[in-house]
Design a protein around this motif. Structure first.
Motif, PDB file in Angstrom:
ATOM      1  N   GLU A 211       0.815  -1.212   0.000  1.00  0.00           N
ATOM      2  CA  GLU A 211       0.000   0.000   0.000  1.00  0.00           C
ATOM      3  C   GLU A 211       0.850   1.264   0.000  1.00  0.00           C
ATOM      4  O   GLU A 211       0.450   2.285  -0.564  1.00  0.00           O
ATOM      5  N   ALA A 212       2.024   1.205   0.634  1.00  0.00           N
ATOM      6  CA  ALA A 212       2.869   2.395   0.710  1.00  0.00           C
ATOM      7  C   ALA A 212       3.280   2.865  -0.679  1.00  0.00           C
ATOM      8  O   ALA A 212       3.364   4.072  -0.938  1.00  0.00           O
ATOM      9  N   GLU A 213       3.537   1.948  -1.587  1.00  0.00           N
ATOM     10  CA  GLU A 213       3.861   2.311  -2.969  1.00  0.00           C
ATOM     11  C   GLU A 213       2.597   2.639  -3.751  1.00  0.00           C
ATOM     12  O   GLU A 213       2.516   3.677  -4.439  1.00  0.00           O
ATOM     13  N   ALA A 214       1.616   1.767  -3.652  1.00  0.00           N
ATOM     14  CA  ALA A 214       0.435   1.891  -4.507  1.00  0.00           C
ATOM     15  C   ALA A 214      -0.356   3.165  -4.225  1.00  0.00           C
ATOM     16  O   ALA A 214      -0.888   3.791  -5.148  1.00  0.00           O
ATOM     17  N   ARG A 215      -0.428   3.573  -2.970  1.00  0.00           N
ATOM     18  CA  ARG A 215      -1.223   4.761  -2.640  1.00  0.00           C
ATOM     19  C   ARG A 215      -0.688   6.015  -3.316  1.00  0.00           C
ATOM     20  O   ARG A 215      -1.456   6.857  -3.771  1.00  0.00           O
ATOM     21  N   ILE A 216       0.626   6.141  -3.372  1.00  0.00           N
ATOM     22  CA  ILE A 216       1.203   7.321  -4.020  1.00  0.00           C
ATOM     23  C   ILE A 216       0.979   7.269  -5.528  1.00  0.00           C
ATOM     24  O   ILE A 216       0.644   8.288  -6.154  1.00  0.00           O
ATOM     25  N   VAL A 217       1.142   6.094  -6.130  1.00  0.00           N
ATOM     26  CA  VAL A 217       0.880   5.955  -7.561  1.00  0.00           C
ATOM     27  C   VAL A 217      -0.572   6.303  -7.867  1.00  0.00           C
ATOM     28  O   VAL A 217      -0.870   7.070  -8.797  1.00  0.00           O
ATOM     29  N   VAL A 242       8.998   0.711 -10.168  1.00  0.00           N
ATOM     30  CA  VAL A 242       7.769   0.038  -9.732  1.00  0.00           C
ATOM     31  C   VAL A 242       8.131  -1.349  -9.219  1.00  0.00           C
ATOM     32  O   VAL A 242       8.945  -2.054  -9.809  1.00  0.00           O
ATOM     33  N   SER A 243       7.487  -1.737  -8.091  1.00  0.00           N
ATOM     34  CA  SER A 243       7.856  -3.025  -7.497  1.00  0.00           C
ATOM     35  C   SER A 243       6.668  -3.870  -7.059  1.00  0.00           C
ATOM     36  O   SER A 243       6.862  -5.010  -6.633  1.00  0.00           O
ATOM     37  N   THR A 244       5.449  -3.340  -7.149  1.00  0.00           N
ATOM     38  CA  THR A 244       4.288  -4.084  -6.650  1.00  0.00           C
ATOM     39  C   THR A 244       3.246  -4.290  -7.740  1.00  0.00           C
ATOM     40  O   THR A 244       3.058  -3.435  -8.621  1.00  0.00           O
ATOM     41  N   ALA A 245       2.538  -5.407  -7.638  1.00  0.00           N
ATOM     42  CA  ALA A 245       1.487  -5.720  -8.600  1.00  0.00           C
ATOM     43  C   ALA A 245       0.381  -4.685  -8.564  1.00  0.00           C
ATOM     44  O   ALA A 245      -0.175  -4.317  -9.608  1.00  0.00           O
ATOM     45  N   GLU A 249      -0.831  -2.420 -11.769  1.00  0.00           N
ATOM     46  CA  GLU A 249      -2.190  -2.449 -12.299  1.00  0.00           C
ATOM     47  C   GLU A 249      -2.778  -1.040 -12.381  1.00  0.00           C
ATOM     48  O   GLU A 249      -3.490  -0.710 -13.338  1.00  0.00           O
ATOM     49  N   ALA A 250      -2.462  -0.187 -11.410  1.00  0.00           N
ATOM     50  CA  ALA A 250      -2.936   1.200 -11.462  1.00  0.00           C
ATOM     51  C   ALA A 250      -2.362   1.918 -12.686  1.00  0.00           C
ATOM     52  O   ALA A 250      -3.064   2.690 -13.352  1.00  0.00           O
ATOM     53  N   ILE A 251      -1.097   1.667 -12.979  1.00  0.00           N
ATOM     54  CA  ILE A 251      -0.460   2.286 -14.148  1.00  0.00           C
ATOM     55  C   ILE A 251      -1.088   1.745 -15.428  1.00  0.00           C
ATOM     56  O   ILE A 251      -1.355   2.500 -16.377  1.00  0.00           O
ATOM     57  N   ARG A 252      -1.344   0.444 -15.459  1.00  0.00           N
ATOM     58  CA  ARG A 252      -1.965  -0.170 -16.637  1.00  0.00           C
ATOM     59  C   ARG A 252      -3.329   0.472 -16.935  1.00  0.00           C
ATOM     60  O   ARG A 252      -3.646   0.819 -18.078  1.00  0.00           O
ATOM     61  N   GLN A 253      -4.121   0.655 -15.893  1.00  0.00           N
ATOM     62  CA  GLN A 253      -5.446   1.269 -16.063  1.00  0.00           C
ATOM     63  C   GLN A 253      -5.340   2.727 -16.488  1.00  0.00           C
ATOM     64  O   GLN A 253      -6.113   3.204 -17.323  1.00  0.00           O
TER      65      GLN A 253
END
Length: 434
Positions: A211-217, A242-245, A249-253
């Motif tokens: 979550e620490a990575e994904a939330r900022i993305v 980028v290091s997390t699935a 996925e957020a970037i893909r969308q």
């Protein structure tokens, strides 16, 4: 004339859709001819490289390196870091700003770019997005861009506050350059030294959640939407390492939506998992940390399906005494310039069946486009004579004791590599030869 001929090689130039036998003529730092085999036989050159059985490709481009100068020259200098780059096949690198002092002014940028630093390959820089990389006041984007900045980043730290990141994206959009974000919500990672999961539990270490990575993305992507709607601008967000699935996925969308998002993955994140830490091996400590196998495979999937735009090393040298301490106290980061191509070919080309053209695209043509390096990342006639010649079939093991970097903090000492650089040519100069 300082003509250099490269004959009998297989030219792979993704920007021009070329994968065929070709001969090259380089003159005065530029490509002046690309011909079918034998087409340059009448040319008398100062030097000729016989590339029979070898790949000839645009020099590799790394948009994310730490060269430690000024302020930490005991770890690395611009001269030693770029020598390591040349050995790895890189002809262009982009330096991050977390030097001492932070590169946040025209004076510091000019100092870094000065020929007196002894750069072996072409050096560009991304100065700090905020003064001192403290996350508050923006640096002078316009003045820095005029002085040569190819983007802005507080790499090593995130731009955490929404209003500051929004202002950075708007300012960079008006100049046509990216903001590169180190995606880490530091409010969630205090005291953390590795990935949250079973390995951290076994070692008794506090772990960073996905979550620490994904939330900022996810926050940054939301800001892109808001800015496009409110201001009619199209900011360019580049997500680093980028290091997390979930972040992938957020970037893909976001890309499916048509937002201007690019991203990079580091070789260690598509090669290793947190199991590599073993019993507190600090050479496997980095930020973002090595993740679970599911995340590693998500990085591979992103590279294979085109979600990932480029490979970048996040080359981060540290002195031996800094890594030889308790895991939680040791600094984050590993060296990577000399191992990137060998890992990409082993894991992606041999292991996953990725074409050589796609690998070259990830390390040359696309990174050149991300930071708008006209005439680089391709071997078009008239472009810069930046070339790597390598044996795509050579199998070897990395000997960290022979590195050209000042530092040896790598988890890949003794690791199997595929593809050996034979020569690196930067603007027509042979800067590395095996």
């Amino acid at each position: 004339m300082n003509d250099l001929l490269i004959l009998n090689g297989r030219l792979i130039d993704p920007a021009n859709n070329v994968d065929a036998p070709r001969d090259l003529l380089l003159r005065d730092g530029h490509v002046v001819a690309v011909e079918a085999p034998g087409g340059l036989k009448e040319v008398q050159a100062v030097e000729t490289i016989d590339a029979a059985g070898l790949i000839v490709a645009p020099g590799l481009i790394d948009v994310h390196v730490h060269l430690r100068e000024p302020g930490q020259t005991y770890k690395e200098t611009i001269a030693t870091g770029t020598a390591a780059a040349a050995a790895g096949g890189f002809t262009t690198v982009v330096a991050m700003p977390n030097t001492v002092p932070v590169n946040d002014s025209v004076a510091s940028l000019d100092w870094m770019m000065d020929a007196a630093r002894g750069s072996v390959v072409k050096l560009f820089a991304m100065p700090a997005a905020t003064m001192g990389s403290m996350g508050g006041e923006l640096s002078d984007f316009a003045a820095l861009h005029k002085a040569g900045a190819v983007g802005f980043t507080d790499d090593g730290k995130p731009v955490l506050e929404d209003h500051v990141m929004r202002a950075a994206l708007v300012a960079a959009a008006r100049l046509g350059v990216p903001v590169s974000q180190h995606a880490e919500d530091t409010r969630l990672t205090g005291g953390c030294s590795m990935n949250a999961g079973p390995v951290a539990f076994r070692l008794g270490l506090r772990g960073m959640t996905v979550e620490a990575e994904a939330r900022i993305v996810e926050r940054d992507i939301r800001l892109l939407r808001e800015i496009e709607k409110a201001e009619g601008l199209r900011p360019h967000l580049h997500v680093q390492h980028v290091s997390t699935a979930r972040a992938m996925e957020a970037i893909r969308q976001a890309k499916r939506e048509g937002l201007h998002v690019t991203c990079e993955v580091a070789p260690h994140h598509f090669t290793l998992t947190d199991d590599a830490i073993g019993d507190y091996d600090t050479h496997a400590k980095m930020n973002p940390p090595l993740r679970a196998e599911s995340d590693r495979m998500a990085m591979v999937a992103g590279l294979m399906d085109g979600t990932v735009d480029c490979i970048a090393t996040d080359h981060a040298p540290h002195a031996s005494h800094e890594k030889e301490q308790e895991f939680e106290r040791a600094p984050n980061g590993i060296t990577g310039l000399e191992t990137a191509l060998g890992l990409a070919l082993r894991v992606l080309h041999k292991g996953q069946g990725m074409s050589l053209a796609r690998v070259m695209q990830l390390v040359s043509a696309v990174p050149a486009g991300i930071v708008s390096l006209e005439g680089r990342g391709t071997l078009s006639v008239g472009g810069f004579a930046d070339v790597v010649v390598f044996d795509a079939t050579a199998e070897w093991a990395y000997d960290a004791t022979k590195t050209r970097s000042k530092s040896r903090n790598t988890p890949f000492a003794g690791a199997a590599m595929l593809g050996r650089v034979k020569a690196t040519i930067c603007e027509g100069r042979v800067v590395y030869r095996q």
